[in-house]
Scaffold this motif. Sequence first.
Motif, PDB file in Angstrom:
ATOM      1  N   SER A 190       0.862  -1.178   0.000  1.00 28.96           N
ATOM      2  CA  SER A 190       0.000   0.000   0.000  1.00 28.96           C
ATOM      3  C   SER A 190       0.897   1.226   0.000  1.00 28.96           C
ATOM      4  N   THR A 191       0.337   2.344  -0.424  1.00 28.37           N
ATOM      5  CA  THR A 191       1.149   3.549  -0.577  1.00 28.37           C
ATOM      6  C   THR A 191       0.474   4.744   0.079  1.00 28.37           C
ATOM      7  N   ALA A 226       7.892  -0.090   9.614  1.00 32.17           N
ATOM      8  CA  ALA A 226       8.532   0.622   8.494  1.00 32.17           C
ATOM      9  C   ALA A 226       8.655   2.122   8.719  1.00 32.17           C
ATOM     10  N   PRO A 227       9.184   2.578   9.876  1.00 33.27           N
ATOM     11  CA  PRO A 227       9.309   4.023  10.075  1.00 33.27           C
ATOM     12  C   PRO A 227      10.350   4.615   9.115  1.00 33.27           C
ATOM     13  N   GLN A 228      10.135   5.852   8.727  1.00 29.63           N
ATOM     14  CA  GLN A 228      11.074   6.513   7.821  1.00 29.63           C
ATOM     15  C   GLN A 228      11.084   8.007   8.073  1.00 29.63           C
ATOM     16  N   VAL A 229      12.284   8.582   8.057  1.00 31.91           N
ATOM     17  CA  VAL A 229      12.450  10.018   8.211  1.00 31.91           C
ATOM     18  C   VAL A 229      12.506  10.664   6.831  1.00 31.91           C
ATOM     19  N   PHE A 230      11.843  11.812   6.696  1.00 31.30           N
ATOM     20  CA  PHE A 230      11.877  12.592   5.461  1.00 31.30           C
ATOM     21  C   PHE A 230      12.423  13.978   5.787  1.00 31.30           C
ATOM     22  N   LYS A 241       5.292   7.019   0.346  1.00 32.12           N
ATOM     23  CA  LYS A 241       5.895   5.928   1.114  1.00 32.12           C
ATOM     24  C   LYS A 241       5.099   4.659   0.859  1.00 32.12           C
ATOM     25  N   THR A 242       5.751   3.641   0.315  1.00 30.13           N
ATOM     26  CA  THR A 242       5.114   2.346   0.076  1.00 30.13           C
ATOM     27  C   THR A 242       5.520   1.380   1.183  1.00 30.13           C
ATOM     28  N   VAL A 243       4.554   0.619   1.670  1.00 29.78           N
ATOM     29  CA  VAL A 243       4.787  -0.285   2.790  1.00 29.78           C
ATOM     30  C   VAL A 243       3.954  -1.543   2.588  1.00 29.78           C
TER      31      VAL A 243
END
Length: 387
Positions: A190-191, A226-230, A241-243
Amino acid sequence: MAQKKTDQTTLNPDGSHGDDAFTAFAIFNDNADDAEARLHALETGAGGVGQDVAALQLGLQQESQARQQADTAEALARQQADAALDLRVDGLRGRMLGDNALINGDFDVWQRGTSFTATAVYGPDRWFIQQGGVTGQSFAKNALSLGDVNFPASESNLFVTLTGNSNASGAHQVFEQRVEDCRTFADVPSTLSFRVFNPGAAGRKIAVEFAQTFGAGGSATVLGIAPQVFTLAAGLNIITKTVTLPSIAGKTAGAGSAAVVAIWTTAGSDFSARTAGLGLQTGSLYFGKMKWEAGAVATPFARRPPGAELLLCYRYGEPIGLIADSQGANYTPYSYKVPKRVVPTLTVLGSSIAPAVLNARGSTTWFSMDGRAPTSVASYCFADAEL
């Protein structure tokens, strides 16, 4: 040919009667040959009778084949009609609801107010906000001018700000949406996509986190998916962000399960694992056009009709006006605009109606105000059925 008969009565010169033995046997043989020829004609179709039988058999076969072909054609036509109807229904659903799992993704609906500094409350409809260990914090509605180029076709967006962090380990500011049902996007790509405008200098950071909750009595919540910093540029940023959320096989779900997406604007060390080490941040940001959809490709945000968006929000919360009277019935019934997700919590937000009280009646469709007020008073309450 007609069958022959032997002569048994004619008086012969020698005094005998009828045909002699030789002639009689010859007649018998001729009759036998004729009968055999007739039977052969019936079997082979010779002589017209067999042809009629064969033609009848062929006609029956052809009719059977025609019926089978007609049945097949009818079944195919029905399948095509059903498929066409499904497409029309899906098309209608797509025009009304779209492919966005998030409700109020453009922050147009604010039934609880338009500015929030508290923590652990719902601000804009469907968005849960938490903030602590920070100063100068706020979530507020920002009205957009016509023709805004950063959030085209939007009426408003979400303004998020904080001026400082007072707790290096526990500071946090985050808003999240809990999408009903933990099966949402489980074990499939999913995105998430959205726009964020940074009015400050480049280098400001945010973090995206996903989670799965399993409701009352269900399995333990899974955080930090799936944490991510932008890192943001100055001005407009478009984030995607796709996960793939974890499988829920073997899990137990209770009422209120959900798939969760969270946006962090600051995070102390206590939240490093959930935010991929976002760290302490300050400043203001504007968020809008939030979309979470199936698949590995982000597609353009499309606004739902305002009425449809509001109806979706009503499932989780709705304000209802009240008139408490000193006269009249001992209770007054009220109906919700749409059935609620669960029996809601009823909170009086306007003028007091005491000693009258609100009674949820164990229902997702109606409630009552029981008792009377000392004098007539206009008020309102909020029916909250959020996750």
